[in-house]
Design a protein around this motif. Structure first.
Motif, PDB file in Angstrom:
ATOM      1  N   ALA A  53       0.805  -1.227   0.000  1.00  0.00           N
ATOM      2  CA  ALA A  53       0.000   0.000   0.000  1.00  0.00           C
ATOM      3  C   ALA A  53       0.839   1.279   0.000  1.00  0.00           C
ATOM      4  O   ALA A  53       0.574   2.186  -0.805  1.00  0.00           O
ATOM      5  CB  ALA A  53      -0.976  -0.014   1.181  1.00  0.00           C
ATOM      6  N   PRO A  54       1.857   1.418   0.869  1.00  0.00           N
ATOM      7  CA  PRO A  54       2.629   2.668   0.842  1.00  0.00           C
ATOM      8  C   PRO A  54       3.363   2.891  -0.486  1.00  0.00           C
ATOM      9  O   PRO A  54       3.475   4.030  -0.952  1.00  0.00           O
ATOM     10  CB  PRO A  54       3.616   2.506   2.004  1.00  0.00           C
ATOM     11  CG  PRO A  54       2.970   1.509   2.917  1.00  0.00           C
ATOM     12  CD  PRO A  54       2.260   0.562   2.011  1.00  0.00           C
ATOM     13  N   ALA A  55       3.869   1.822  -1.091  1.00  0.00           N
ATOM     14  CA  ALA A  55       4.587   1.970  -2.359  1.00  0.00           C
ATOM     15  C   ALA A  55       3.652   2.401  -3.480  1.00  0.00           C
ATOM     16  O   ALA A  55       4.035   3.174  -4.369  1.00  0.00           O
ATOM     17  CB  ALA A  55       5.283   0.654  -2.718  1.00  0.00           C
ATOM     18  N   LEU A  56       2.421   1.915  -3.442  1.00  0.00           N
ATOM     19  CA  LEU A  56       1.439   2.327  -4.440  1.00  0.00           C
ATOM     20  C   LEU A  56       1.000   3.768  -4.207  1.00  0.00           C
ATOM     21  O   LEU A  56       0.908   4.564  -5.144  1.00  0.00           O
ATOM     22  CB  LEU A  56       0.232   1.392  -4.408  1.00  0.00           C
ATOM     23  CG  LEU A  56       0.484  -0.054  -4.872  1.00  0.00           C
ATOM     24  CD1 LEU A  56      -0.716  -0.929  -4.545  1.00  0.00           C
ATOM     25  CD2 LEU A  56       0.766  -0.099  -6.370  1.00  0.00           C
ATOM     26  N   ALA A  57       0.715   4.106  -2.951  1.00  0.00           N
ATOM     27  CA  ALA A  57       0.202   5.435  -2.630  1.00  0.00           C
ATOM     28  C   ALA A  57       1.229   6.533  -2.894  1.00  0.00           C
ATOM     29  O   ALA A  57       0.866   7.658  -3.278  1.00  0.00           O
ATOM     30  CB  ALA A  57      -0.251   5.480  -1.177  1.00  0.00           C
ATOM     31  N   SER A  58       2.508   6.239  -2.708  1.00  0.00           N
ATOM     32  CA  SER A  58       3.548   7.261  -2.867  1.00  0.00           C
ATOM     33  C   SER A  58       3.955   7.505  -4.314  1.00  0.00           C
ATOM     34  O   SER A  58       4.667   8.475  -4.604  1.00  0.00           O
ATOM     35  CB  SER A  58       4.792   6.847  -2.068  1.00  0.00           C
ATOM     36  OG  SER A  58       5.389   5.701  -2.659  1.00  0.00           O
ATOM     37  N   GLY A  59       3.543   6.628  -5.225  1.00  0.00           N
ATOM     38  CA  GLY A  59       3.999   6.723  -6.609  1.00  0.00           C
ATOM     39  C   GLY A  59       5.308   5.991  -6.853  1.00  0.00           C
ATOM     40  O   GLY A  59       5.785   5.939  -7.989  1.00  0.00           O
ATOM     41  N   ALA A  60       5.886   5.398  -5.786  1.00  0.00           N
ATOM     42  CA  ALA A  60       7.142   4.658  -5.966  1.00  0.00           C
ATOM     43  C   ALA A  60       6.935   3.460  -6.879  1.00  0.00           C
ATOM     44  O   ALA A  60       7.784   3.141  -7.725  1.00  0.00           O
ATOM     45  CB  ALA A  60       7.676   4.202  -4.615  1.00  0.00           C
ATOM     46  N   ALA A  61       5.800   2.775  -6.720  1.00  0.00           N
ATOM     47  CA  ALA A  61       5.516   1.612  -7.571  1.00  0.00           C
ATOM     48  C   ALA A  61       5.338   2.032  -9.022  1.00  0.00           C
ATOM     49  O   ALA A  61       5.814   1.355  -9.944  1.00  0.00           O
ATOM     50  CB  ALA A  61       4.283   0.875  -7.068  1.00  0.00           C
ATOM     51  N   ALA A  62       4.658   3.164  -9.242  1.00  0.00           N
ATOM     52  CA  ALA A  62       4.470   3.645 -10.609  1.00  0.00           C
ATOM     53  C   ALA A  62       5.804   4.042 -11.240  1.00  0.00           C
ATOM     54  O   ALA A  62       6.036   3.819 -12.434  1.00  0.00           O
ATOM     55  CB  ALA A  62       3.500   4.820 -10.628  1.00  0.00           C
ATOM     56  N   GLY A  63       6.689   4.620 -10.455  1.00  0.00           N
ATOM     57  CA  GLY A  63       8.016   4.945 -10.981  1.00  0.00           C
ATOM     58  C   GLY A  63       8.776   3.695 -11.388  1.00  0.00           C
ATOM     59  O   GLY A  63       9.389   3.646 -12.464  1.00  0.00           O
ATOM     60  N   ALA A  64       8.731   2.674 -10.527  1.00  0.00           N
ATOM     61  CA  ALA A  64       9.392   1.412 -10.862  1.00  0.00           C
ATOM     62  C   ALA A  64       8.751   0.783 -12.093  1.00  0.00           C
ATOM     63  O   ALA A  64       9.443   0.243 -12.968  1.00  0.00           O
ATOM     64  CB  ALA A  64       9.317   0.462  -9.667  1.00  0.00           C
ATOM     65  N   ARG A  65       7.434   0.829 -12.165  1.00  0.00           N
ATOM     66  CA  ARG A  65       6.700   0.323 -13.339  1.00  0.00           C
ATOM     67  C   ARG A  65       7.229   0.940 -14.623  1.00  0.00           C
ATOM     68  O   ARG A  65       7.523   0.236 -15.600  1.00  0.00           O
ATOM     69  CB  ARG A  65       5.220   0.672 -13.157  1.00  0.00           C
ATOM     70  CG  ARG A  65       4.318   0.443 -14.350  1.00  0.00           C
ATOM     71  CD  ARG A  65       3.032   1.261 -14.212  1.00  0.00           C
ATOM     72  NE  ARG A  65       3.259   2.687 -14.442  1.00  0.00           N
ATOM     73  CZ  ARG A  65       2.393   3.646 -14.144  1.00  0.00           C
ATOM     74  NH1 ARG A  65       1.234   3.346 -13.581  1.00  0.00           N
ATOM     75  NH2 ARG A  65       2.678   4.908 -14.408  1.00  0.00           N
ATOM     76  N   ASP A  66       7.369   2.261 -14.639  1.00  0.00           N
ATOM     77  CA  ASP A  66       7.792   2.957 -15.848  1.00  0.00           C
ATOM     78  C   ASP A  66       9.244   2.656 -16.201  1.00  0.00           C
ATOM     79  O   ASP A  66       9.605   2.534 -17.380  1.00  0.00           O
ATOM     80  CB  ASP A  66       7.585   4.462 -15.685  1.00  0.00           C
ATOM     81  CG  ASP A  66       6.116   4.846 -15.599  1.00  0.00           C
ATOM     82  OD1 ASP A  66       5.250   3.992 -15.884  1.00  0.00           O
ATOM     83  OD2 ASP A  66       5.834   6.010 -15.236  1.00  0.00           O
ATOM     84  N   ARG A  67      10.094   2.533 -15.190  1.00  0.00           N
ATOM     85  CA  ARG A  67      11.503   2.227 -15.472  1.00  0.00           C
ATOM     86  C   ARG A  67      11.654   0.801 -16.000  1.00  0.00           C
ATOM     87  O   ARG A  67      12.473   0.552 -16.897  1.00  0.00           O
ATOM     88  CB  ARG A  67      12.347   2.451 -14.217  1.00  0.00           C
ATOM     89  CG  ARG A  67      12.538   3.927 -13.876  1.00  0.00           C
ATOM     90  CD  ARG A  67      13.530   4.132 -12.740  1.00  0.00           C
ATOM     91  NE  ARG A  67      13.023   3.634 -11.464  1.00  0.00           N
ATOM     92  CZ  ARG A  67      12.222   4.331 -10.652  1.00  0.00           C
ATOM     93  NH1 ARG A  67      11.812   5.548 -10.985  1.00  0.00           N
ATOM     94  NH2 ARG A  67      11.822   3.819  -9.498  1.00  0.00           N
ATOM     95  N   ILE A  68      10.893  -0.133 -15.456  1.00  0.00           N
ATOM     96  CA  ILE A  68      10.947  -1.504 -15.974  1.00  0.00           C
ATOM     97  C   ILE A  68      10.498  -1.515 -17.427  1.00  0.00           C
ATOM     98  O   ILE A  68      11.130  -2.126 -18.296  1.00  0.00           O
ATOM     99  CB  ILE A  68      10.081  -2.442 -15.105  1.00  0.00           C
ATOM    100  CG1 ILE A  68      10.712  -2.606 -13.712  1.00  0.00           C
ATOM    101  CG2 ILE A  68       9.927  -3.807 -15.779  1.00  0.00           C
ATOM    102  CD1 ILE A  68       9.824  -3.328 -12.716  1.00  0.00           C
ATOM    103  N   ALA A  69       9.392  -0.830 -17.729  1.00  0.00           N
ATOM    104  CA  ALA A  69       8.884  -0.792 -19.105  1.00  0.00           C
ATOM    105  C   ALA A  69       9.924  -0.222 -20.069  1.00  0.00           C
ATOM    106  O   ALA A  69      10.051  -0.686 -21.213  1.00  0.00           O
ATOM    107  CB  ALA A  69       7.604   0.038 -19.155  1.00  0.00           C
TER     108      ALA A  69
END
Length: 255
Positions: A53-69
């Motif tokens: 939950a914290p990683a999703l809420a902070s945008g950290a997960a979205a940042g990792a998502r974009d870098r992986i892509a």
């Protein structure tokens, strides 16, 4: 794959609240099977969600998502003039698969003893994507579509041969899309793309571990779940990431 699960329509209020927050945090209108399976195991969904939950809420997960892509090698597909609705479905799977690969890899590796590192840049989740059409069941498909789906799934050489990637089932709403994929994908190519996505997600994991919430005490059902989590983060999800990204590019070129 026959995994116990709690579907969204069957969820208790507590589970439904996590599902709603998960949909919002990922930006897609569906909940991945690995999360629905976690909900069917006592306390496992709570264990997973407290960390994610914290990683999703902070945008950290979205940042990792974009870098992986950006770092995954994508197979070449010719431009595709896709029917209406296909681009949104592909984007739903790309966003869901990339986010889940990032977050669940970080959780799995932390549980195995990996240490955190400096976090990467955060990114916006993005606007909620449209609700996808109903997910067909393999047993209900016309024989020709079922044969296409089974053939594509076999190219993944999964350690559990009963697993059928959901994107292939969903694309049977547009069987011409599956027919385009079939001659392009090879088992060796799928394996190379999968292994590359696993490596990129593992490299991203230490920074994302720093953004996870504290892990609750391990529930009794965790050992069995971790084995399934490894299957999904080492085989099922990363195998589909390069294919989904290739479809995104091909559809964009075909507009």
């Amino acid at each position: 794959m026959s995994l116990p699960e709690i579907r969204e329509a069957q969820a208790s209020p507590d589970v439904a609240a996590i599902y709603a927050a998960l949909r919002s945090g990922v930006g897609v209108a569906q909940v991945n099977l690995i999360w629905r399976h976690a909900a069917a195991l006592p306390e496992v969904l709570d264990w997973l969600w407290a960390q994610a939950a914290p990683a999703l809420a902070s945008g950290a997960a979205a940042g990792a998502r974009d870098r992986i892509a950006a770092r995954v090698a994508v197979p070449a597909l010719a431009p595709i003039a896709a029917p209406p609705g296909v681009a949104d479905l592909i984007e739903t799977y790309n966003r869901g698969n990339l986010t889940n690969l990032a977050v669940l890899t970080a959780i799995r590796l932390r549980a195995a003893g990996a240490a955190p590192a400096a976090p990467g840049a955060a990114a916006p989740v993005g606007a909620m994507l449209p609700v996808p059409p109903p997910l067909p069941k393999l047993a209900d498909l016309p024989p020709e579509a079922a044969t296409l789906v089974r053939g594509l799934a076999a190219k993944h050489r999964l350690s559990d041969a009963s697993v059928v990637p959901s994107l292939y089932l969903h694309l049977t709403h547009w069987p011409e899309m599956l027919a385009l994929l079939d001659p392009v994908l090879s088992p060796d190519g799928v394996a190379a793309g999968r292994d590359g996505a696993v490596a990129v997600a593992a490299a991203e994991a230490p920074g994302l571990i720093a953004a996870l919430g504290p892990a609750p005490a391990p529930p009794a059902a965790l050992d069995g779940f971790v084995a399934t989590l490894a299957l999904f983060t080492r085989e099922v999800i990363p195998g589909m990431v390069p294919i989904g990204l290739a479809l995104r590019r091909a559809v964009a070129m075909g507009r």
